[in-house]
Design a protein around this motif. Structure first.
Motif, PDB file in Angstrom:
ATOM      1  N   LEU A  42     -21.305 -27.948  -3.321  1.00  0.00           N
ATOM      2  CA  LEU A  42     -20.166 -27.075  -3.599  1.00  0.00           C
ATOM      3  C   LEU A  42     -20.483 -26.135  -4.761  1.00  0.00           C
ATOM      4  O   LEU A  42     -20.154 -24.942  -4.706  1.00  0.00           O
ATOM      5  CB  LEU A  42     -18.929 -27.917  -3.916  1.00  0.00           C
ATOM      6  CG  LEU A  42     -17.616 -27.144  -4.126  1.00  0.00           C
ATOM      7  CD1 LEU A  42     -17.259 -26.359  -2.877  1.00  0.00           C
ATOM      8  CD2 LEU A  42     -16.485 -28.106  -4.496  1.00  0.00           C
ATOM      9  N   ASP A  43     -21.127 -26.659  -5.808  1.00  0.00           N
ATOM     10  CA  ASP A  43     -21.496 -25.821  -6.951  1.00  0.00           C
ATOM     11  C   ASP A  43     -22.443 -24.699  -6.533  1.00  0.00           C
ATOM     12  O   ASP A  43     -22.319 -23.555  -7.000  1.00  0.00           O
ATOM     13  CB  ASP A  43     -22.170 -26.670  -8.034  1.00  0.00           C
ATOM     14  CG  ASP A  43     -21.175 -27.583  -8.749  1.00  0.00           C
ATOM     15  OD1 ASP A  43     -19.964 -27.335  -8.634  1.00  0.00           O
ATOM     16  OD2 ASP A  43     -21.630 -28.547  -9.393  1.00  0.00           O
ATOM     17  N   VAL A  44     -23.387 -25.012  -5.668  1.00  0.00           N
ATOM     18  CA  VAL A  44     -24.347 -24.008  -5.202  1.00  0.00           C
ATOM     19  C   VAL A  44     -23.640 -22.942  -4.377  1.00  0.00           C
ATOM     20  O   VAL A  44     -23.871 -21.733  -4.559  1.00  0.00           O
ATOM     21  CB  VAL A  44     -25.473 -24.669  -4.375  1.00  0.00           C
ATOM     22  CG1 VAL A  44     -26.319 -23.603  -3.678  1.00  0.00           C
ATOM     23  CG2 VAL A  44     -26.354 -25.530  -5.276  1.00  0.00           C
ATOM     24  N   VAL A  45     -22.772 -23.363  -3.469  1.00  0.00           N
ATOM     25  CA  VAL A  45     -22.055 -22.407  -2.609  1.00  0.00           C
ATOM     26  C   VAL A  45     -21.182 -21.482  -3.441  1.00  0.00           C
ATOM     27  O   VAL A  45     -21.172 -20.257  -3.243  1.00  0.00           O
ATOM     28  CB  VAL A  45     -21.198 -23.166  -1.563  1.00  0.00           C
ATOM     29  CG1 VAL A  45     -20.305 -22.190  -0.807  1.00  0.00           C
ATOM     30  CG2 VAL A  45     -22.090 -23.928  -0.600  1.00  0.00           C
ATOM     31  N   ILE A  46     -20.455 -22.059  -4.398  1.00  0.00           N
ATOM     32  CA  ILE A  46     -19.576 -21.246  -5.248  1.00  0.00           C
ATOM     33  C   ILE A  46     -20.388 -20.323  -6.144  1.00  0.00           C
ATOM     34  O   ILE A  46     -19.996 -19.175  -6.414  1.00  0.00           O
ATOM     35  CB  ILE A  46     -18.675 -22.159  -6.106  1.00  0.00           C
ATOM     36  CG1 ILE A  46     -17.695 -22.927  -5.204  1.00  0.00           C
ATOM     37  CG2 ILE A  46     -17.901 -21.345  -7.148  1.00  0.00           C
ATOM     38  CD1 ILE A  46     -16.850 -23.945  -5.953  1.00  0.00           C
ATOM     39  N   ARG A  51     -28.877 -19.265  -6.447  1.00  0.00           N
ATOM     40  CA  ARG A  51     -29.643 -18.477  -5.474  1.00  0.00           C
ATOM     41  C   ARG A  51     -31.078 -18.983  -5.389  1.00  0.00           C
ATOM     42  O   ARG A  51     -31.668 -19.027  -4.295  1.00  0.00           O
ATOM     43  CB  ARG A  51     -29.599 -16.997  -5.854  1.00  0.00           C
ATOM     44  CG  ARG A  51     -28.223 -16.353  -5.675  1.00  0.00           C
ATOM     45  CD  ARG A  51     -28.313 -14.844  -5.713  1.00  0.00           C
ATOM     46  NE  ARG A  51     -28.640 -14.375  -7.058  1.00  0.00           N
ATOM     47  CZ  ARG A  51     -27.744 -14.056  -7.971  1.00  0.00           C
ATOM     48  NH1 ARG A  51     -26.447 -14.169  -7.703  1.00  0.00           N
ATOM     49  NH2 ARG A  51     -28.105 -13.610  -9.166  1.00  0.00           N
ATOM     50  N   ARG A  52     -31.653 -19.347  -6.535  1.00  0.00           N
ATOM     51  CA  ARG A  52     -33.023 -19.856  -6.537  1.00  0.00           C
ATOM     52  C   ARG A  52     -33.118 -21.186  -5.785  1.00  0.00           C
ATOM     53  O   ARG A  52     -34.044 -21.418  -5.008  1.00  0.00           O
ATOM     54  CB  ARG A  52     -33.519 -20.020  -7.968  1.00  0.00           C
ATOM     55  CG  ARG A  52     -34.982 -20.484  -8.065  1.00  0.00           C
ATOM     56  CD  ARG A  52     -35.506 -20.422  -9.477  1.00  0.00           C
ATOM     57  NE  ARG A  52     -34.759 -21.298 -10.384  1.00  0.00           N
ATOM     58  CZ  ARG A  52     -33.935 -20.870 -11.314  1.00  0.00           C
ATOM     59  NH1 ARG A  52     -33.726 -19.562 -11.483  1.00  0.00           N
ATOM     60  NH2 ARG A  52     -33.293 -21.723 -12.101  1.00  0.00           N
ATOM     61  N   ALA A  59     -32.847 -20.463  -2.071  1.00  0.00           N
ATOM     62  CA  ALA A  59     -34.079 -19.853  -1.590  1.00  0.00           C
ATOM     63  C   ALA A  59     -35.186 -20.893  -1.453  1.00  0.00           C
ATOM     64  O   ALA A  59     -35.955 -20.884  -0.470  1.00  0.00           O
ATOM     65  CB  ALA A  59     -34.527 -18.740  -2.531  1.00  0.00           C
ATOM     66  N   ASN A  60     -35.272 -21.802  -2.409  1.00  0.00           N
ATOM     67  CA  ASN A  60     -36.299 -22.846  -2.343  1.00  0.00           C
ATOM     68  C   ASN A  60     -36.107 -23.755  -1.133  1.00  0.00           C
ATOM     69  O   ASN A  60     -37.081 -24.156  -0.476  1.00  0.00           O
ATOM     70  CB  ASN A  60     -36.274 -23.689  -3.621  1.00  0.00           C
ATOM     71  CG  ASN A  60     -36.899 -22.977  -4.799  1.00  0.00           C
ATOM     72  OD1 ASN A  60     -37.676 -22.033  -4.628  1.00  0.00           O
ATOM     73  ND2 ASN A  60     -36.569 -23.409  -6.005  1.00  0.00           N
ATOM     74  N   LEU A  61     -34.852 -24.079  -0.818  1.00  0.00           N
ATOM     75  CA  LEU A  61     -34.589 -24.901   0.363  1.00  0.00           C
ATOM     76  C   LEU A  61     -35.018 -24.178   1.641  1.00  0.00           C
ATOM     77  O   LEU A  61     -35.618 -24.775   2.542  1.00  0.00           O
ATOM     78  CB  LEU A  61     -33.103 -25.252   0.449  1.00  0.00           C
ATOM     79  CG  LEU A  61     -32.607 -26.420  -0.406  1.00  0.00           C
ATOM     80  CD1 LEU A  61     -31.138 -26.685  -0.112  1.00  0.00           C
ATOM     81  CD2 LEU A  61     -33.423 -27.676  -0.149  1.00  0.00           C
ATOM     82  N   LEU A  62     -34.712 -22.889   1.716  1.00  0.00           N
ATOM     83  CA  LEU A  62     -35.082 -22.117   2.901  1.00  0.00           C
ATOM     84  C   LEU A  62     -36.600 -22.017   3.031  1.00  0.00           C
ATOM     85  O   LEU A  62     -37.154 -22.132   4.126  1.00  0.00           O
ATOM     86  CB  LEU A  62     -34.459 -20.723   2.835  1.00  0.00           C
ATOM     87  CG  LEU A  62     -32.930 -20.667   2.961  1.00  0.00           C
ATOM     88  CD1 LEU A  62     -32.431 -19.238   2.760  1.00  0.00           C
ATOM     89  CD2 LEU A  62     -32.489 -21.196   4.326  1.00  0.00           C
ATOM     90  N   VAL A 107     -34.178 -30.543  -9.935  1.00  0.00           N
ATOM     91  CA  VAL A 107     -34.343 -29.709  -8.745  1.00  0.00           C
ATOM     92  C   VAL A 107     -34.202 -28.229  -9.078  1.00  0.00           C
ATOM     93  O   VAL A 107     -34.731 -27.367  -8.370  1.00  0.00           O
ATOM     94  CB  VAL A 107     -33.335 -30.103  -7.643  1.00  0.00           C
ATOM     95  CG1 VAL A 107     -33.663 -31.462  -7.071  1.00  0.00           C
ATOM     96  CG2 VAL A 107     -31.909 -30.053  -8.154  1.00  0.00           C
ATOM     97  N   ASP A 108     -33.496 -27.913 -10.166  1.00  0.00           N
ATOM     98  CA  ASP A 108     -33.319 -26.508 -10.550  1.00  0.00           C
ATOM     99  C   ASP A 108     -34.575 -25.916 -11.180  1.00  0.00           C
ATOM    100  O   ASP A 108     -34.670 -24.704 -11.354  1.00  0.00           O
ATOM    101  CB  ASP A 108     -32.144 -26.376 -11.523  1.00  0.00           C
ATOM    102  CG  ASP A 108     -30.807 -26.658 -10.847  1.00  0.00           C
ATOM    103  OD1 ASP A 108     -30.653 -26.288  -9.670  1.00  0.00           O
ATOM    104  OD2 ASP A 108     -29.933 -27.273 -11.493  1.00  0.00           O
ATOM    105  N   GLU A 109     -35.550 -26.754 -11.541  1.00  0.00           N
ATOM    106  CA  GLU A 109     -36.792 -26.276 -12.146  1.00  0.00           C
ATOM    107  C   GLU A 109     -37.911 -26.096 -11.123  1.00  0.00           C
ATOM    108  O   GLU A 109     -39.015 -25.680 -11.470  1.00  0.00           O
ATOM    109  CB  GLU A 109     -37.243 -27.256 -13.237  1.00  0.00           C
ATOM    110  CG  GLU A 109     -36.273 -27.351 -14.409  1.00  0.00           C
ATOM    111  CD  GLU A 109     -36.706 -28.406 -15.417  1.00  0.00           C
ATOM    112  OE1 GLU A 109     -37.792 -29.000 -15.246  1.00  0.00           O
ATOM    113  OE2 GLU A 109     -35.955 -28.641 -16.382  1.00  0.00           O
TER     114      GLU A 109
END
Length: 276
Positions: A68-72, A81-82, A85-88, A141-143
């Motif tokens: 939810l935090d990522v979507v918002i 966004r990073r 993008a990393n997941l994609l 995961v954010d790094e």
């Protein structure tokens, strides 16, 4: 739906839920257990799609706040966004190679002997990866960088070989590429979401003729059971890795794989003739 069919669905749902996110190969366990239960054919193919969705829903629920935090945050936060993008980026290799090789792999490699061999080999690789010195540059995961994500994505492709383990490939790959144990595990969970949903949608559409209303009660049992036990497995794994390595899972893989190979070698079970 008779009692035996319901029991088969319950057992396979438990197996899927407990093994999907542990580095011990859910596909491998499903192939072996389904063969022991004599649960195969087209009905089993459709059933597996459903229970995998149940398992992935458990991860979505467990990490719902982060999602939810990522979507918002997508419109305004660079970190969101990073992360997306990393997941994609990590997801793409499996998409390309999966479309190209999935049918061939399913035809020639989905059997207990391949599973057992991959379990043993993967177990020794896990032991080696755990014992080497780790140089960590991503504690969360954010790094994770896009290069890290791409490497983990290619590592995930190894899981196309049944018995290798999708979570095992991504977690051990993450450790080798500089992710902390917790980060590698969490990223593996997040990467499972698009990977498994994408695979389920693709397979569901391809084999849509196999889904018949008469099987819905069986699917429901498997779905709910997989969801519940996947939730237990995910929470348990996150607690376990806080103070333990993955060596225990490696030894489990080795012992289980050798047991299957031994029963085949001595002729106790005709695994070589089994197909998923």
């Amino acid at each position: 739906m008779d009692l035996w069919t319901a029991l088969q669905a319950l057992i396979l749902g438990v197996v899927e839920g407990l093994t999907e996110f542990l580095p011990i190969s859910s596909t491998g366990h499903q192939i072996i257990v389904a063969d022991l239960l004599n649960f195969g054919g087209e009905r089993a193919m459709a059933f597996n799609i459903i229970i995998q969705l149940g398992a992935i829903l458990a991860v979505v629920w467990e990490f719902r706040r982060k999602i939810l935090d990522v979507v918002i945050g997508l419109p305004t936060q660079p970190s969101a966004r990073r992360f997306t993008a990393n997941l994609l980026i990590a997801f793409l290799p499996a998409v390309v190679l999966g479309v190209i090789f999935a049918d061939l792999i399913h035809k020639y490699l989905f059997n207990p002997i391949t599973v057992a061999t991959a379990l043993v080999v993967g177990g020794f690789i896990m032991l080696w990866a755990e014992r080497r010195q780790h140089e960590v540059h991503a504690e969360t995961v954010d790094e994770i960088t896009w290069k890290d994500a791409l490497k983990v994505g290619f590592a995930q492709c190894l899981a196309m070989i049944p018995g290798t383990s999708r979570s095992g490939s991504t977690i051990i790959g993450g450790l080798l590429f500089g992710l902390s144990r917790k980060t590698a595990t969490e990223f593996s969970f997040f990467l499972a979401m698009p990977t498994m949903v994408g695979a389920a949608v693709y397979s569901g559409y391809k084999y849509r003729a196999l889904f018949v209303p008469a099987d819905f009660p069986v699917f429901a049992i498997g779905f709910v059971t997989a969801f519940v036990f996947a939730m237990i497995a995910v929470r348990g794994l996150l607690k376990f890795i806080a103070s333990h390595s993955y060596a225990a899972f490696a030894w489990y893989r080795i012992v289980f794989g050798l047991l299957i190979l031994a029963t085949w070698q001595f002729g106790w079970v005709d695994w070589a003739a089994a197909k998923a």
